[in-house]
Design a protein around this motif. Structure first.
Motif, PDB file in Angstrom:
ATOM      1  N   UNK A 143       0.833  -1.199   0.000  1.00 17.63           N
ATOM      2  CA  UNK A 143       0.000   0.000   0.000  1.00 17.63           C
ATOM      3  C   UNK A 143       0.872   1.256   0.000  1.00 17.63           C
ATOM      4  N   UNK A 144       1.973   1.215   0.750  1.00 17.21           N
ATOM      5  CA  UNK A 144       2.896   2.348   0.755  1.00 17.21           C
ATOM      6  C   UNK A 144       3.521   2.548  -0.623  1.00 17.21           C
ATOM      7  N   UNK A 145       3.861   1.445  -1.280  1.00 17.14           N
ATOM      8  CA  UNK A 145       4.449   1.527  -2.619  1.00 17.14           C
ATOM      9  C   UNK A 145       3.498   2.202  -3.601  1.00 17.14           C
ATOM     10  N   UNK A 146       2.204   1.865  -3.517  1.00 12.86           N
ATOM     11  CA  UNK A 146       1.217   2.494  -4.389  1.00 12.86           C
ATOM     12  C   UNK A 146       1.138   3.998  -4.127  1.00 12.86           C
ATOM     13  N   UNK A 147       1.210   4.380  -2.881  1.00 15.74           N
ATOM     14  CA  UNK A 147       1.177   5.811  -2.547  1.00 15.74           C
ATOM     15  C   UNK A 147       2.423   6.521  -3.052  1.00 15.74           C
ATOM     16  N   UNK A 148       3.575   5.848  -2.964  1.00 18.40           N
ATOM     17  CA  UNK A 148       4.839   6.466  -3.346  1.00 18.40           C
ATOM     18  C   UNK A 148       4.986   6.646  -4.855  1.00 18.40           C
ATOM     19  N   UNK A 149       4.138   5.999  -5.634  1.00 19.98           N
ATOM     20  CA  UNK A 149       4.211   6.179  -7.089  1.00 19.98           C
ATOM     21  C   UNK A 149       3.868   7.611  -7.488  1.00 19.98           C
ATOM     22  N   UNK A 150       3.011   8.263  -6.715  1.00 16.12           N
ATOM     23  CA  UNK A 150       2.614   9.642  -7.007  1.00 16.12           C
ATOM     24  C   UNK A 150       2.266  10.311  -5.678  1.00 16.12           C
ATOM     25  N   UNK A 151       3.297  10.746  -4.973  1.00 15.72           N
ATOM     26  CA  UNK A 151       3.105  11.309  -3.641  1.00 15.72           C
ATOM     27  C   UNK A 151       2.287  12.597  -3.705  1.00 15.72           C
ATOM     28  N   UNK A 217     -19.108  12.736  10.023  1.00 19.63           N
ATOM     29  CA  UNK A 217     -19.491  13.746   9.039  1.00 19.63           C
ATOM     30  C   UNK A 217     -20.315  13.180   7.886  1.00 19.63           C
ATOM     31  N   UNK A 218     -20.320  11.838   7.736  1.00 16.88           N
ATOM     32  CA  UNK A 218     -21.085  11.166   6.668  1.00 16.88           C
ATOM     33  C   UNK A 218     -20.631  11.603   5.279  1.00 16.88           C
ATOM     34  N   UNK A 219     -19.326  11.801   5.108  1.00 20.47           N
ATOM     35  CA  UNK A 219     -18.808  12.229   3.812  1.00 20.47           C
ATOM     36  C   UNK A 219     -18.609  11.034   2.890  1.00 20.47           C
ATOM     37  N   UNK A 220     -18.771  11.281   1.597  1.00 18.38           N
ATOM     38  CA  UNK A 220     -18.563  10.256   0.584  1.00 18.38           C
ATOM     39  C   UNK A 220     -17.418  10.711  -0.324  1.00 18.38           C
ATOM     40  N   UNK A 221     -16.210  10.232  -0.030  1.00 13.85           N
ATOM     41  CA  UNK A 221     -15.015  10.649  -0.766  1.00 13.85           C
ATOM     42  C   UNK A 221     -14.142   9.439  -1.067  1.00 13.85           C
ATOM     43  N   UNK A 222     -13.177   9.652  -1.954  1.00 16.60           N
ATOM     44  CA  UNK A 222     -12.257   8.579  -2.306  1.00 16.60           C
ATOM     45  C   UNK A 222     -11.176   8.430  -1.250  1.00 16.60           C
ATOM     46  N   UNK A 223     -10.757   7.184  -1.084  1.00 16.32           N
ATOM     47  CA  UNK A 223      -9.697   6.869  -0.130  1.00 16.32           C
ATOM     48  C   UNK A 223      -8.343   6.998  -0.814  1.00 16.32           C
ATOM     49  N   UNK A 224      -7.374   7.518  -0.085  1.00 12.05           N
ATOM     50  CA  UNK A 224      -6.014   7.636  -0.611  1.00 12.05           C
ATOM     51  C   UNK A 224      -5.182   6.397  -0.307  1.00 12.05           C
ATOM     52  N   UNK A 225      -5.826   5.351   0.217  1.00 11.52           N
ATOM     53  CA  UNK A 225      -5.088   4.181   0.704  1.00 11.52           C
ATOM     54  C   UNK A 225      -4.304   3.462  -0.395  1.00 11.52           C
ATOM     55  N   UNK A 226      -4.764   3.510  -1.648  1.00 12.66           N
ATOM     56  CA  UNK A 226      -4.041   2.845  -2.730  1.00 12.66           C
ATOM     57  C   UNK A 226      -3.372   3.872  -3.650  1.00 12.66           C
ATOM     58  N   UNK A 227      -3.141   5.071  -3.146  1.00  4.98           N
ATOM     59  CA  UNK A 227      -2.526   6.105  -3.959  1.00  4.98           C
ATOM     60  C   UNK A 227      -3.566   6.903  -4.724  1.00  4.98           C
TER      61      UNK A 227
END
Length: 255
Positions: A143-151, A217-227
């Motif tokens: 998961x960290x590697x996916x994030x590091x592709x485009x910090x 807050x009941x927000x509907x947003x994308x997760x940054x977990x996979x970058x």
């Protein structure tokens, strides 16, 4: 010399299609190849027409009034390009930006496979406590590697909901490096005095941030977990990732 029998003609009811696709010496259109494969897989006899130069391609587009290639025709009726063919065959591509858990499932699946295989090779048993530890560490690392592709993109998504990153933006840039460091150290149980506090810190803040954003807050947003390239909704998956880091840190603290 025995004469070879003439080939049997196809039955009259056989499904036929035509495809016009670019086949240059230096380039073969990938969508043309995929469309050809889809047609044959669906049982079509395909007349495969190659456009062997830029001039051929431009002339074909002008004559047929189309903007792109490949172009597929079935029984003389125009279907369109690769994406149109998939839709026509009942296998449409997901809409751009559509929610998908595939990236997360891929990470967890590969991490589990690696952990079980390594445990079996080292201990002669796939189902060990060490395999569970490796699973968490490997998942964190990937998961960290996916994030590091485009910090940069990750950080932009992350500051949208992480409570610490919203107050201290540099934390958003540091997060994937901290996660990777903790994962690598935990995989080998190295420097626990460093890996455990890192995992506890980022995992706790992440858990609280997800709970607040999604369940309060009941927000509907994308997760940054996979970058930045994924379309995984913020919620259970991200919360699980963070809670797993906390659990791993506590486990190592007591064992």
């Amino acid at each position: 010399m025995t004469e070879q029998p003439a080939p049997t003609p196809p039955p009259a009811s056989e499904k036929r299609a035509s495809i016009y696709r670019m086949v240059y010496d230096s380039h073969v259109c990938p969508y043309g190849l995929k469309a050809l494969w889809l047609l044959r897989r669906a049982g079509y006899v395909v007349d495969d027409h190659h456009l062997t130069s830029r001039e051929d391609t431009d002339r074909f587009k002008q004559e047929r009034g189309v903007a792109t290639t490949p172009q597929i025709f079935v029984d003389g009726h125009k279907i369109g390009g690769h994406d149109d063919l998939r839709a026509w065959l009942g296998k449409p591509l997901p809409a751009k930006g559509a929610v998908s858990y595939r990236p997360v499932l891929a990470v967890f699946g590969v991490a589990a496979g690696l952990a079980l295989a390594l445990s079996a090779a080292v201990f002669g048993d796939a189902m060990t406590t060490q395999a569970a530890e490796w699973f968490v560490a490997f998942s964190m690392a990937m998961l960290a590697m996916l994030k590091l592709q485009d910090v940069e993109t990750f950080s932009s998504m992350f500051v949208g909901y992480d409570l610490l990153a919203r107050r201290f933006v540099p934390y958003a840039y540091a997060y994937p490096y901290l996660e990777a460091l903790a994962a690598l150290l935990m995989a080998g149980r190295l420097l626990p005095w460093l890996s455990i506090p890192i995992a506890l810190f980022i995992g706790t803040i992440g858990s609280v941030s997800v709970i607040y954003a999604v369940y309060v807050q009941k927000r509907s947003i994308k997760c940054a977990c996979v970058g930045g390239s994924g379309s995984v909704p913020l919620g259970f998956v991200s919360l699980t990732e963070n809670l797993a880091m906390v659990a791993m840190a506590l486990w190592m603290l007591w064992h």
